[in-house]
Design a protein around this motif. Structure first.
Motif, PDB file in Angstrom:
ATOM      1  N   THR A   1       0.821  -1.212   0.000  1.00 11.16           N
ATOM      2  CA  THR A   1       0.000   0.000   0.000  1.00 11.16           C
ATOM      3  C   THR A   1       0.856   1.264   0.000  1.00 11.16           C
ATOM      4  OG1 THR A   1      -0.124   0.203   2.413  1.00 11.16           O
ATOM      5  CG2 THR A   1      -1.796  -1.159   1.353  1.00 11.16           C
ATOM      6  N   TYR A   2       0.242   2.337  -0.475  1.00 13.08           N
ATOM      7  CA  TYR A   2       0.782   3.694  -0.356  1.00 13.08           C
ATOM      8  C   TYR A   2      -0.409   4.623  -0.478  1.00 13.08           C
ATOM      9  CZ  TYR A   2       3.270   8.007  -1.133  1.00 13.08           C
ATOM     10  OH  TYR A   2       3.724   9.294  -1.024  1.00 13.08           O
ATOM     11  N   ASN A   3      -0.707   5.341   0.588  1.00 11.46           N
ATOM     12  CA  ASN A   3      -1.879   6.219   0.659  1.00 11.46           C
ATOM     13  C   ASN A   3      -3.151   5.495   0.191  1.00 11.46           C
ATOM     14  OD1 ASN A   3      -0.356   8.419   1.598  1.00 11.46           O
ATOM     15  ND2 ASN A   3       0.164   9.021  -0.482  1.00 11.46           N
ATOM     16  N   PRO A   4      -3.455   4.362   0.811  1.00 14.18           N
ATOM     17  CA  PRO A   4      -4.587   3.561   0.328  1.00 14.18           C
ATOM     18  C   PRO A   4      -5.938   4.186   0.648  1.00 14.18           C
ATOM     19  CG  PRO A   4      -3.787   2.664   2.384  1.00 14.18           C
ATOM     20  CD  PRO A   4      -2.843   3.769   1.999  1.00 14.18           C
ATOM     21  N   ASP A   5      -6.899   3.876  -0.194  1.00 16.22           N
ATOM     22  CA  ASP A   5      -8.306   4.162   0.070  1.00 16.22           C
ATOM     23  C   ASP A   5      -8.769   3.008   0.964  1.00 16.22           C
ATOM     24  OD1 ASP A   5     -11.161   3.588  -0.274  1.00 16.22           O
ATOM     25  OD2 ASP A   5     -11.142   5.166  -1.799  1.00 16.22           O
ATOM     26  N   ASN A   6      -9.153   3.294   2.207  1.00 16.11           N
ATOM     27  CA  ASN A   6      -9.459   2.214   3.152  1.00 16.11           C
ATOM     28  C   ASN A   6     -10.595   1.312   2.694  1.00 16.11           C
ATOM     29  OD1 ASN A   6      -7.379   2.666   4.906  1.00 16.11           O
ATOM     30  ND2 ASN A   6      -8.581   3.839   6.366  1.00 16.11           N
ATOM     31  N   LYS A   7     -11.565   1.855   1.974  1.00 12.53           N
ATOM     32  CA  LYS A   7     -12.663   1.020   1.485  1.00 12.53           C
ATOM     33  C   LYS A   7     -12.134  -0.011   0.487  1.00 12.53           C
ATOM     34  CE  LYS A   7     -17.188   1.117  -0.699  1.00 12.53           C
ATOM     35  NZ  LYS A   7     -18.219   1.915  -1.336  1.00 12.53           N
ATOM     36  N   LYS A   8     -11.285   0.433  -0.435  1.00 15.27           N
ATOM     37  CA  LYS A   8     -10.703  -0.489  -1.416  1.00 15.27           C
ATOM     38  C   LYS A   8      -9.758  -1.474  -0.742  1.00 15.27           C
ATOM     39  CE  LYS A   8     -11.097   2.663  -5.303  1.00 15.27           C
ATOM     40  NZ  LYS A   8     -10.385   3.479  -6.306  1.00 15.27           N
ATOM     41  N   LEU A   9      -9.002  -0.998   0.245  1.00 15.13           N
ATOM     42  CA  LEU A   9      -8.099  -1.887   0.971  1.00 15.13           C
ATOM     43  C   LEU A   9      -8.887  -2.970   1.707  1.00 15.13           C
ATOM     44  CD1 LEU A   9      -5.328  -2.741   1.946  1.00 15.13           C
ATOM     45  CD2 LEU A   9      -5.468  -0.955   3.715  1.00 15.13           C
ATOM     46  N   LYS A  10      -9.993  -2.596   2.332  1.00 20.26           N
ATOM     47  CA  LYS A  10     -10.830  -3.585   3.017  1.00 20.26           C
ATOM     48  C   LYS A  10     -11.370  -4.618   2.041  1.00 20.26           C
ATOM     49  CE  LYS A  10     -12.228  -0.792   6.948  1.00 20.26           C
ATOM     50  NZ  LYS A  10     -13.320  -0.117   7.668  1.00 20.26           N
ATOM     51  N   ASN A  11     -11.765  -4.190   0.844  1.00 24.99           N
ATOM     52  CA  ASN A  11     -12.258  -5.132  -0.166  1.00 24.99           C
ATOM     53  C   ASN A  11     -11.159  -6.107  -0.582  1.00 24.99           C
ATOM     54  OD1 ASN A  11     -14.839  -4.042  -0.197  1.00 24.99           O
ATOM     55  ND2 ASN A  11     -14.425  -2.706  -1.930  1.00 24.99           N
ATOM     56  N   THR A  12      -9.961  -5.597  -0.784  1.00 21.82           N
ATOM     57  CA  THR A  12      -8.828  -6.452  -1.154  1.00 21.82           C
ATOM     58  C   THR A  12      -8.533  -7.453  -0.050  1.00 21.82           C
ATOM     59  OG1 THR A  12      -7.867  -4.728  -2.544  1.00 21.82           O
ATOM     60  CG2 THR A  12      -6.370  -6.455  -1.759  1.00 21.82           C
ATOM     61  N   LEU A  13      -8.495  -6.959   1.192  1.00 24.28           N
ATOM     62  CA  LEU A  13      -8.202  -7.840   2.324  1.00 24.28           C
ATOM     63  C   LEU A  13      -9.310  -8.863   2.547  1.00 24.28           C
ATOM     64  CD1 LEU A  13      -6.640  -5.266   4.801  1.00 24.28           C
ATOM     65  CD2 LEU A  13      -5.459  -7.037   3.487  1.00 24.28           C
ATOM     66  N   ALA A  14     -10.564  -8.465   2.327  1.00 23.03           N
ATOM     67  CA  ALA A  14     -11.675  -9.417   2.472  1.00 23.03           C
ATOM     68  C   ALA A  14     -11.526 -10.559   1.479  1.00 23.03           C
ATOM     69  CB  ALA A  14     -13.009  -8.701   2.282  1.00 23.03           C
ATOM     70  N   ALA A  15     -11.115 -10.248   0.262  1.00 19.81           N
ATOM     71  CA  ALA A  15     -10.892 -11.298  -0.735  1.00 19.81           C
ATOM     72  C   ALA A  15      -9.748 -12.208  -0.295  1.00 19.81           C
ATOM     73  CB  ALA A  15     -10.591 -10.672  -2.094  1.00 19.81           C
ATOM     74  N   ALA A  16      -8.700 -11.625   0.232  1.00 22.38           N
ATOM     75  CA  ALA A  16      -7.563 -12.431   0.702  1.00 22.38           C
ATOM     76  C   ALA A  16      -7.969 -13.322   1.871  1.00 22.38           C
ATOM     77  CB  ALA A  16      -6.405 -11.520   1.097  1.00 22.38           C
ATOM     78  N   CYS A  17      -8.818 -12.816   2.737  1.00 21.48           N
ATOM     79  CA  CYS A  17      -9.255 -13.573   3.919  1.00 21.48           C
ATOM     80  C   CYS A  17     -10.148 -14.762   3.562  1.00 21.48           C
ATOM     81  CB  CYS A  17     -10.023 -12.661   4.880  1.00 21.48           C
ATOM     82  SG  CYS A  17      -9.020 -11.399   5.682  1.00 21.48           S
ATOM     83  N   SER A  18     -10.685 -14.784   2.362  1.00 23.14           N
ATOM     84  CA  SER A  18     -11.663 -15.818   1.996  1.00 23.14           C
ATOM     85  C   SER A  18     -11.027 -17.107   1.480  1.00 23.14           C
ATOM     86  CB  SER A  18     -12.627 -15.263   0.945  1.00 23.14           C
ATOM     87  OG  SER A  18     -11.945 -15.044  -0.273  1.00 23.14           O
ATOM     88  N   GLN A  19      -9.725 -17.255   1.600  1.00 18.47           N
ATOM     89  CA  GLN A  19      -9.046 -18.461   1.118  1.00 18.47           C
ATOM     90  C   GLN A  19      -9.547 -19.690   1.881  1.00 18.47           C
ATOM     91  OE1 GLN A  19      -7.072 -17.877  -1.617  1.00 18.47           O
ATOM     92  NE2 GLN A  19      -7.929 -15.869  -1.178  1.00 18.47           N
ATOM     93  N   GLU A  20      -9.704 -20.774   1.165  1.00 15.29           N
ATOM     94  CA  GLU A  20     -10.163 -22.025   1.766  1.00 15.29           C
ATOM     95  C   GLU A  20      -9.188 -23.154   1.437  1.00 15.29           C
ATOM     96  OE1 GLU A  20     -14.133 -22.886   0.538  1.00 15.29           O
ATOM     97  OE2 GLU A  20     -14.936 -21.024   1.334  1.00 15.29           O
ATOM     98  N   ASP A  21      -9.096 -24.097   2.343  1.00 12.86           N
ATOM     99  CA  ASP A  21      -8.295 -25.312   2.137  1.00 12.86           C
ATOM    100  C   ASP A  21      -6.818 -25.033   1.913  1.00 12.86           C
ATOM    101  OD1 ASP A  21     -10.641 -26.823   2.379  1.00 12.86           O
ATOM    102  OD2 ASP A  21     -11.075 -26.579   0.249  1.00 12.86           O
ATOM    103  N   VAL A  22      -6.317 -23.952   2.485  1.00 13.33           N
ATOM    104  CA  VAL A  22      -4.899 -23.621   2.398  1.00 13.33           C
ATOM    105  C   VAL A  22      -4.530 -22.807   3.635  1.00 13.33           C
ATOM    106  CG1 VAL A  22      -5.267 -21.493   1.061  1.00 13.33           C
ATOM    107  CG2 VAL A  22      -3.085 -22.676   0.915  1.00 13.33           C
ATOM    108  N   SER A  23      -3.365 -23.087   4.205  1.00 13.89           N
ATOM    109  CA  SER A  23      -2.913 -22.268   5.329  1.00 13.89           C
ATOM    110  C   SER A  23      -2.210 -21.044   4.747  1.00 13.89           C
ATOM    111  CB  SER A  23      -1.971 -23.059   6.234  1.00 13.89           C
ATOM    112  OG  SER A  23      -0.813 -23.458   5.544  1.00 13.89           O
ATOM    113  N   PHE A  24      -2.526 -19.874   5.295  1.00 17.31           N
ATOM    114  CA  PHE A  24      -1.982 -18.655   4.726  1.00 17.31           C
ATOM    115  C   PHE A  24      -1.776 -17.585   5.791  1.00 17.31           C
ATOM    116  CE2 PHE A  24      -6.534 -18.053   4.745  1.00 17.31           C
ATOM    117  CZ  PHE A  24      -6.719 -16.712   5.040  1.00 17.31           C
ATOM    118  N   GLU A  25      -0.964 -16.615   5.427  1.00 16.41           N
ATOM    119  CA  GLU A  25      -0.798 -15.400   6.209  1.00 16.41           C
ATOM    120  C   GLU A  25      -0.984 -14.230   5.252  1.00 16.41           C
ATOM    121  OE1 GLU A  25       3.150 -14.592   7.747  1.00 16.41           O
ATOM    122  OE2 GLU A  25       4.061 -15.029   5.812  1.00 16.41           O
ATOM    123  N   ILE A  26      -1.309 -13.079   5.826  1.00 14.14           N
ATOM    124  CA  ILE A  26      -1.433 -11.857   5.039  1.00 14.14           C
ATOM    125  C   ILE A  26      -0.436 -10.851   5.592  1.00 14.14           C
ATOM    126  CG2 ILE A  26      -2.938  -9.947   4.373  1.00 14.14           C
ATOM    127  CD1 ILE A  26      -5.310 -11.895   4.664  1.00 14.14           C
TER     128      ILE A  26
END
Length: 92
Positions: free
Chosen positions: A10-35
């Protein structure tokens, strides 16, 4: 060992767009992950909401890298790759 590290640069992110990106990342299934959220010295950053966001989305493996000087995109991403714990790295 974690299977995947998802890096969100990120650099000067729009928090709404950042939340959308992170929500997509959080939705991973059947794999161990970190963000990893890595910020390149944004002017008006406030990432205090991130721990609660990750908790609400069931993510326990995350890192927040906040740079104090703008080093450019490559350095920002390289620092995150160096902090990654996953076998595979995905950069957004």
């Amino acid at each position: 060992m974690l299977q995947v590290t998802i890096i969100v640069a990120t650099y000067n992110p729009d928090n709404k767009k950042l939340k959308n990106t992170l929500a997509a990342a959080c939705s991973q299934e059947d794999v161990s992950f970190e963000i990893i959220v890595t910020d390149d010295a944004s002017r008006d950053k406030d990432f205090s909401w991130l721990p609660e966001f990750f908790k609400e989305n069931g993510v326990t493996e995350y890192k927040i890298l906040e740079h104090t000087e703008n080093g450019g995109t490559v350095k920002n991403c390289l620092d995150a790759v160096c902090a990654a714990s996953g076998k595979y790295v995905f950069l957004t």
